[in-house]
Design an enzyme around this catalytic site. Structure first.
Site, short mmCIF file in Angstrom:
data_model
loop_
_atom_site.label_atom_id
_atom_site.label_comp_id
_atom_site.label_asym_id
_atom_site.label_seq_id
_atom_site.Cartn_x
_atom_site.Cartn_y
_atom_site.Cartn_z
CB CYS A 71 -83.21 -42.49 -3.57
SG CYS A 71 -83.20 -44.29 -3.56
CG HIS A 72 -87.39 -44.84 -2.08
ND1 HIS A 72 -86.18 -45.43 -2.32
CD2 HIS A 72 -88.33 -45.76 -2.41
CE1 HIS A 72 -86.37 -46.66 -2.75
NE2 HIS A 72 -87.67 -46.89 -2.82
#
Length: 180
Positions: free
Chosen positions: A106-107
């Protein structure tokens, strides 16, 4: 094999911590929660508070050499906090220097950008990180999971919680190769 899960004191996406943790444990490895501060960390389910988890080891008091691999869970705030901590960034970079497997979802690749380890690599992430990855010299792809082999280091990346099964399967596969 001990596997570090690096998270900030708050802001980690809970499912991106717990699902890889379970996969690593089920594969016979020892997951270890590493953070920038001792005590507990506060996980989140998107923007809502989730569970709390006890920190096992603190960055700056441990080293990449004591682990067989690294997992960087996401959440928007988690990697942003980590990339502002010099010891956390150095800890991540050390896994690459020692050619140990790393997984980021994800991030979490924001921390990889800060550690200056994406240049020449192909990876995926939450789509909003595309420009950051490309500006740091990486190639961004929109795939559920991407395994990038560069030298003897393997980097496993994934886009989002919906990709967790593929992410966990890929990392456990990479760890099996690293252990053998």
């Amino acid at each position: 094999m001990r596997i570090a899960f690096l998270v900030a004191p708050q802001g980690v996406e809970q499912v991106e911590l717990t699902e890889p943790w379970k996969a690593v444990s089920d594969a016979g490895h020892e997951p270890v929660l590493v953070s920038t501060k001792p005590g507990t960390i506060q996980a989140f389910d998107h923007l809502d508070k989730g569970g709390t988890f006890d920190v096992d080891e603190v960055v700056g008091e441990t080293s990449a050499g004591s682990f067989g691999g690294l997992v960087l869970p996401g959440g928007v705030a988690n990697p942003d906090f980590l990339r502002m901590d010099d010891k956390a960034v150095a800890f991540v970079r050390d896994f690459f220097d020692q050619s140990r497997p790393v997984a980021a979802i994800c991030h979490a690749p924001w921390t990889l950008v800060e550690a200056d380890v994406v240049r020449g690599r192909v990876l995926t992430s939450w789509p909003s990180l595309r420009t950051d990855i490309e500006n740091a010299g990486g190639t961004w792809v929109d795939e559920p999971v991407k395994i990038c082999d560069q030298g003897s280091n393997q980097l496993v990346t994934s886009r989002k919680p919906d990709d967790l099964k593929a992410f966990c399967d890929a990392f456990v596969h990479v760890l099996a190769g690293a252990a053998g």
